[in-house]
Scaffold this active site. Structure first.
Site, PDB file in Angstrom:
ATOM      1  N   SER A 102       0.847  -1.196   0.000  1.00 29.63           N
ATOM      2  CA  SER A 102       0.000   0.000   0.000  1.00 29.63           C
ATOM      3  C   SER A 102       0.871   1.230   0.000  1.00 29.63           C
ATOM      4  O   SER A 102       2.064   1.174   0.327  1.00 29.63           O
ATOM      5  CB  SER A 102      -0.914   0.021   1.234  1.00 29.63           C
ATOM      6  OG  SER A 102      -0.152   0.263   2.408  1.00 29.63           O
ATOM      7  N   CYS A 103       0.279   2.376  -0.409  1.00 32.37           N
ATOM      8  CA  CYS A 103       0.931   3.665  -0.221  1.00 32.37           C
ATOM      9  C   CYS A 103       0.019   4.499   0.664  1.00 32.37           C
ATOM     10  O   CYS A 103      -0.683   3.949   1.501  1.00 32.37           O
ATOM     11  CB  CYS A 103       1.239   4.332  -1.561  1.00 32.37           C
ATOM     12  SG  CYS A 103      -0.220   4.767  -2.507  1.00 32.37           S
ATOM     13  N   ILE A 104      -0.045   5.793   0.467  1.00 31.69           N
ATOM     14  CA  ILE A 104      -0.813   6.647   1.374  1.00 31.69           C
ATOM     15  C   ILE A 104      -2.301   6.320   1.337  1.00 31.69           C
ATOM     16  O   ILE A 104      -2.959   6.203   2.361  1.00 31.69           O
ATOM     17  CB  ILE A 104      -0.585   8.130   1.029  1.00 31.69           C
ATOM     18  CG1 ILE A 104       0.889   8.476   1.203  1.00 31.69           C
ATOM     19  CG2 ILE A 104      -1.428   9.038   1.929  1.00 31.69           C
ATOM     20  CD1 ILE A 104       1.241   9.877   0.771  1.00 31.69           C
TER      21      ILE A 104
END
Length: 495
Positions: free
Chosen positions: A434-436
């Site tokens: 995942s990222c932000i």
């Protein structure tokens, strides 16, 4: 054949996105360091921060970070590219970098070859760079992903599992160092020869140099080009002759001047474009980072925070940045608008250049800078919006209906299971990250991913690139990702 090429392209794009995201952690500390150095130089421009106690402290604290960017990159990349955010992955990246730097240091190479240190190729004086840092991080992460569950006989079981990762990474980087021992000086010397040839092209050569300088930064190979034009490798010595007023008026400094419009104005224009195109909810964070990075670039000419923030996540924009840099150096050299720098092309060195006899038509560099500010701003804005380039802070907007979706609940375990079902079940998942605000998946069968079900659950967008799937969720994505990993891990353990 076409399918394989498409799959390869998608894989490269996915790795590039993940790499860019991984670099954001170490990059986020650089603007503050750059500003500390800039303030120190500003307080003591004559002694370059060494004449007074306060300026010396500011400069040295900032340089501690800036001079160790490669090792920060090794740690950040190994952490971000690993399948788990684990300390052994970070340790592996750092150890890998230390191995390369020690094995390929001039002193070590001199021993290997049985020659005096002064006969060692200059290439090995530049082995500790951003490229080797990123490479070490990638190797450390890959070793972690593959060997973190390694089983060993009972007698040496202490070194099994995650404890084995730093050991294996260290050994692997010995092999990598052996490869670099052969190819690094070859590449370095080739660039020296190439730089020597383009130096005869006058203003056009300056433009080509500027373009390649930016383009080679991700590989750490801009140093040999810089040595040709900035120092006394073939007699140009642009920096030394400029400050000693010992060159040719109107020519000396031509490989320096064109950087001022880019670093003082162009890149801040790019930062403004990325800030203004950020998604609602990310604007404040994006403006904070971009604003600080832009100020550091303007004041000190330190561009790493800005450039590495979009270098890998938006390679098209970075290529455009390299073109603009080449154009700026060409224009400044063509019309003999000359200023020089000893540290970097920021405001501090610009002001110091005013009193140098070799400076010429310096005011026009500011006019050129204003032009590049708007060129960067409008071109970056256009490309980001036209091609939906996911630069830092750029996510899809959510509608009111989506804001009320069941993603915005606290039952992350249930949501994780529902998302897994919509993606073809846990057996269809190869990797989870995942990222932000985005969930990043690699799946075995992309066709099994049901976009309608995902959007019914509350996903704000679904993007497919071959086996890689990105699901826009929101700031709670990290909690959902952890629950999904637990479900997949439990499934694998039960088999």
């Amino acid at each position: 054949m076409i399918y394989r090429l498409t799959r390869l392209k998608n894989r490269i794009l996915n790795i590039s996105q993940r790499l860019g995201k991984s670099l954001m952690l170490p990059v986020s500390v650089l603007p503050a360091a750059a500003i500390l150095v800039g303030l120190g130089y500003w307080m003591d421009p004559i002694g370059f921060g060494e004449s007074t106690f306060i300026s010396s402290v500011l400069v040295q604290v900032g340089l501690v970070i800036l001079e160790n960017i490669p090792i920060l990159f090794a740690a950040g990349v190994s952490l971000g590219m690993a399948k788990e955010r684990d300390g052994s992955a970070v340790l592996s990246g750092i150890l890998g970098y230390l191995v390369v730097v020690r094995m390929l240091s001039p002193e070590s190479v001199a021993v290997f070859r049985g020659i005096p240190v002064y006969q060692v190729s200059d290439a090995f004086y530049s082995i500790g760079n951003q490229f080797t840092g990123i490479l070490s991080g990638l190797v450390g992460a890959q070793i972690f992903n593959r060997y973190s569950d390694l089983k060993l006989p009972e007698g040496i079981s202490f070194f099994a599992g995650k404890r084995s990762v730093p050991i294996i990474s260290t050994l692997m980087m010995v092999l990598v160092s052996m490869v670099l021992y052969v190819i690094w000086p070859m590449m370095y010397e080739m660039l020296i020869i190439f730089g020597t040839r383009i130096s005869s092209l006058g203003a056009l050569g300056a433009g080509i140099y500027g373009f390649l300088n930016r383009l080679l930064i991700p590989l750490g190979l801009h140093h040999p080009l810089n040595s040709v034009f900035w120092f006394d490798v073939i007699g140009i010595n642009d920096i030394g002759k400029f400050w000693k007023a010992a060159g040719v008026y109107g020519e000396t400094g031509m490989y320096l001047a064109g950087y001022f419009p880019i670093m003082m104005f162009g890149l801040p224009g790019a930062a403004l474009a990325m800030s203004r195109t950020a998604t609602k909810g990310q604007i404040r964070k994006t403006r904070s980072f971009m604003g600080t990075s832009a100020f550091a670039s303007f004041l000190t000419g330190i561009t790493e925070p800005l450039e590495f923030s979009f270098m890998f996540v938006a390679p098209k924009l970075y290529f455009l940045h390299a073109l603009f840099t080449g154009l700026s150096l060409y224009i400044a050299a063509r019309f003999q608008w000359i200023a020089g720098f000893s540290f970097s092309a920021g405001l501090t060195d610009y002001l110091l250049s005013i009193k140098v006899p070799m400076s010429k038509n310096m005011g026009m560099l500011l006019v050129l800078g204003v032009f590049f500010f708007f060129l960067y701003y409008f071109s970056f804005t256009y490309f980001i919006r036209k091609y939906n380039i996911l630069t830092p802070g750029k996510e899809l907007r959510k509608s009111k209906k989506e804001e009320e979706s069941n993603l915005y609940t606290a039952d992350f375990k249930k949501l994780g299971k529902n998302i897994l079902k919509a993606c073809g079940g846990g057996e269809n998942i190869v990797s989870i990250d995942s990222c932000i605000t985005r969930l990043r998946l690699e799946v075995s069968d992309p066709e099994a991913v049901n976009e309608k079900k995902l959007k019914a659950i509350g996903a704000m967008g679904v993007f497919k690139q071959g086996p890689y799937v990105q699901i826009i969720i929101g700031p709670q994505v990290h909690f959902i990702m952890e629950e999904m990993k637990l479900v997949v891990k439990d499934r694998l353990a039960a088999q």
